[in-house]
Design a protein around this motif. Sequence first.
Motif, mmCIF file in Angstrom:
data_model
loop_
_atom_site.group_PDB
_atom_site.id
_atom_site.type_symbol
_atom_site.label_atom_id
_atom_site.label_comp_id
_atom_site.label_asym_id
_atom_site.label_seq_id
_atom_site.Cartn_x
_atom_site.Cartn_y
_atom_site.Cartn_z
ATOM 1 N N LEU A 1 59.794 30.296 19.468
ATOM 2 C CA LEU A 1 58.649 29.769 19.983
ATOM 3 C C LEU A 1 57.812 30.680 20.653
ATOM 4 O O LEU A 1 56.563 30.695 20.649
ATOM 5 C CB LEU A 1 58.978 28.683 21.069
ATOM 6 C CG LEU A 1 59.405 27.285 20.797
ATOM 7 C CD1 LEU A 1 60.074 26.455 21.747
ATOM 8 C CD2 LEU A 1 58.307 26.461 19.870
ATOM 9 N N VAL A 2 58.273 31.820 21.212
ATOM 10 C CA VAL A 2 57.511 32.940 21.968
ATOM 11 C C VAL A 2 56.845 33.366 20.863
ATOM 12 O O VAL A 2 55.502 33.873 20.882
ATOM 13 C CB VAL A 2 58.403 33.853 22.597
ATOM 14 C CG1 VAL A 2 57.668 35.159 22.723
ATOM 15 C CG2 VAL A 2 59.042 33.206 23.948
ATOM 16 N N ALA A 3 57.215 33.928 19.651
ATOM 17 C CA ALA A 3 56.669 34.418 18.575
ATOM 18 C C ALA A 3 55.491 33.556 18.123
ATOM 19 O O ALA A 3 54.396 34.159 17.661
ATOM 20 C CB ALA A 3 57.611 34.726 17.424
ATOM 21 N N LEU A 4 55.774 32.481 17.881
ATOM 22 C CA LEU A 4 54.676 31.706 17.502
ATOM 23 C C LEU A 4 53.313 31.542 18.549
ATOM 24 O O LEU A 4 52.410 31.390 18.150
ATOM 25 C CB LEU A 4 55.127 30.010 17.263
ATOM 26 C CG LEU A 4 54.356 28.906 16.989
ATOM 27 C CD1 LEU A 4 53.778 29.371 15.416
ATOM 28 C CD2 LEU A 4 54.934 27.351 16.732
ATOM 29 N N HIS A 5 53.919 31.374 19.821
ATOM 30 C CA HIS A 5 52.966 31.400 20.883
ATOM 31 C C HIS A 5 51.935 32.831 20.627
ATOM 32 O O HIS A 5 50.813 32.793 20.799
ATOM 33 C CB HIS A 5 53.430 31.541 22.285
ATOM 34 C CG HIS A 5 52.624 31.742 23.362
ATOM 35 N ND1 HIS A 5 52.142 33.187 23.780
ATOM 36 C CD2 HIS A 5 51.817 31.005 23.814
ATOM 37 C CE1 HIS A 5 51.359 33.061 24.802
ATOM 38 N NE2 HIS A 5 50.907 31.725 25.020
ATOM 39 N N ASP A 6 52.505 34.018 20.463
ATOM 40 C CA ASP A 6 51.940 35.125 19.983
ATOM 41 C C ASP A 6 50.790 34.991 18.973
ATOM 42 O O ASP A 6 49.904 35.711 18.900
ATOM 43 C CB ASP A 6 52.946 36.482 19.770
ATOM 44 C CG ASP A 6 53.544 36.505 21.085
ATOM 45 O OD1 ASP A 6 53.302 36.288 22.226
ATOM 46 O OD2 ASP A 6 54.796 37.400 21.077
ATOM 47 N N ASP A 7 51.646 34.521 17.747
ATOM 48 C CA ASP A 7 50.744 34.445 16.616
ATOM 49 C C ASP A 7 49.445 33.494 16.927
ATOM 50 O O ASP A 7 48.393 33.788 16.355
ATOM 51 C CB ASP A 7 51.642 33.760 15.534
ATOM 52 C CG ASP A 7 52.615 34.619 14.847
ATOM 53 O OD1 ASP A 7 52.765 36.062 15.424
ATOM 54 O OD2 ASP A 7 53.636 34.123 14.358
ATOM 55 N N VAL A 8 49.587 32.346 17.592
ATOM 56 C CA VAL A 8 48.533 31.647 17.738
ATOM 57 C C VAL A 8 47.603 32.335 18.678
ATOM 58 O O VAL A 8 46.290 32.141 18.584
ATOM 59 C CB VAL A 8 49.051 29.959 18.565
ATOM 60 C CG1 VAL A 8 47.761 29.148 18.902
ATOM 61 C CG2 VAL A 8 49.760 29.338 17.549
ATOM 62 N N SER A 9 47.904 32.873 19.908
ATOM 63 C CA SER A 9 47.055 33.848 20.608
ATOM 64 C C SER A 9 46.293 34.881 20.066
ATOM 65 O O SER A 9 45.193 34.969 20.345
ATOM 66 C CB SER A 9 47.956 34.341 21.612
ATOM 67 O OG SER A 9 48.553 33.405 22.543
ATOM 68 N N GLU A 10 46.947 35.347 19.073
ATOM 69 C CA GLU A 10 46.254 36.440 18.375
ATOM 70 C C GLU A 10 45.408 35.780 17.416
ATOM 71 O O GLU A 10 44.173 36.477 17.207
ATOM 72 C CB GLU A 10 47.462 36.950 17.504
ATOM 73 C CG GLU A 10 46.802 38.496 16.677
ATOM 74 C CD GLU A 10 48.119 39.064 15.989
ATOM 75 O OE1 GLU A 10 47.638 39.580 14.740
ATOM 76 O OE2 GLU A 10 49.007 39.345 16.609
ATOM 77 N N ALA A 11 45.505 34.689 16.630
ATOM 78 C CA ALA A 11 44.541 34.008 15.900
ATOM 79 C C ALA A 11 43.439 33.413 16.820
ATOM 80 O O ALA A 11 42.245 33.466 16.205
ATOM 81 C CB ALA A 11 45.267 32.635 15.312
ATOM 82 N N LEU A 12 43.577 33.327 18.086
ATOM 83 C CA LEU A 12 42.630 32.680 19.093
ATOM 84 C C LEU A 12 41.698 34.130 19.609
ATOM 85 O O LEU A 12 40.625 33.788 20.102
ATOM 86 C CB LEU A 12 43.354 31.950 20.159
ATOM 87 C CG LEU A 12 43.285 30.565 20.189
ATOM 88 C CD1 LEU A 12 44.058 30.049 21.542
ATOM 89 C CD2 LEU A 12 41.767 29.986 20.300
ATOM 90 N N ASP A 13 42.320 35.058 19.573
ATOM 91 C CA ASP A 13 41.460 36.521 20.070
ATOM 92 C C ASP A 13 40.150 36.531 19.238
ATOM 93 O O ASP A 13 40.221 36.522 18.165
ATOM 94 C CB ASP A 13 42.270 37.700 20.002
ATOM 95 C CG ASP A 13 43.501 37.592 21.032
ATOM 96 O OD1 ASP A 13 43.185 36.876 21.987
ATOM 97 O OD2 ASP A 13 44.234 38.682 20.869
ATOM 98 N N GLY A 14 39.188 36.368 19.984
ATOM 99 C CA GLY A 14 37.834 36.518 19.352
ATOM 100 C C GLY A 14 37.390 35.335 18.686
ATOM 101 O O GLY A 14 36.229 35.380 18.131
#
Length: 189
Positions: A84-97
Motif C-alpha cells: 500500500l505504501v508503494a502504491l501510495h508512492d506510485d499514485v503520488s508520483e503520477a500526481l506530481d505536476g
Amino acid sequence: MPMEDGAPVSADPASRDEDNPQQPDPTGLVGRLLDEVASLRRDFDEKIRYDAVKEQHIASMSQELEGYRAGLHHRLLRPLLSDLVALHDDVSEALDGAEEAPGGATLRWIRDSILETLLRNGVSSFEHDAPDVDTSRQKVIEVVRTADQELDRRIAHRLRPGFEHDDGKVLRPEWVAAYRYAPPADGQA
C-alpha cells in the motif's frame, strides 16, 4: 471410699483416669489441637504462596502471549502495508505536476483512500522535521554534491514521506536527497 453407681470411686485423680480410660486428658487434647491448627496454618500459608507464584506466572505468560500476538499481527500485515505504501508512492508520483490534469481528482481520491486504509491499520505518514539526516527515520536516496561544508549531511529536499506504525516502528523510512560535502578541485574557488 465413696461409691458411684455401685462402683467404688477413688479419691486420687490419676487413678480415676486409669479406671476410666474414656475420659480424655485435657492437656494432651489441647496440645494435639494446637499441633493440628499449626499444621493447617502451614498448609494454608504454602497454598497462598503457591497461588501467588502461579498468578504471577500466568500474568507473565499472558503478557508474553500478547506480545507475540502483536508481533504476529505486524508480521502478517507488513507485506500488504508495504504494498500500500508503494502504491501510495506510485499514485503520488503520477500526481506530481498533474494535479490539474484530467484524472487528477481521481488520483487524489485514490491516494487519499490509500492513506485512510493505512491509518485504519495503525500506519501513518511522517516527515522528519530536523534539517540533518536521521538514518533511523530517513533513507538517503539521492546525493547532492556541495562545496559548502556546512551543508554536509543536511537534507537537500524530501522525495517521499516515511510511514510508521502507531507504536513508533518505522515501516518505511522517509526518502530524502542529502547534501554531501565535496571539496573543490584544486584551482577552483
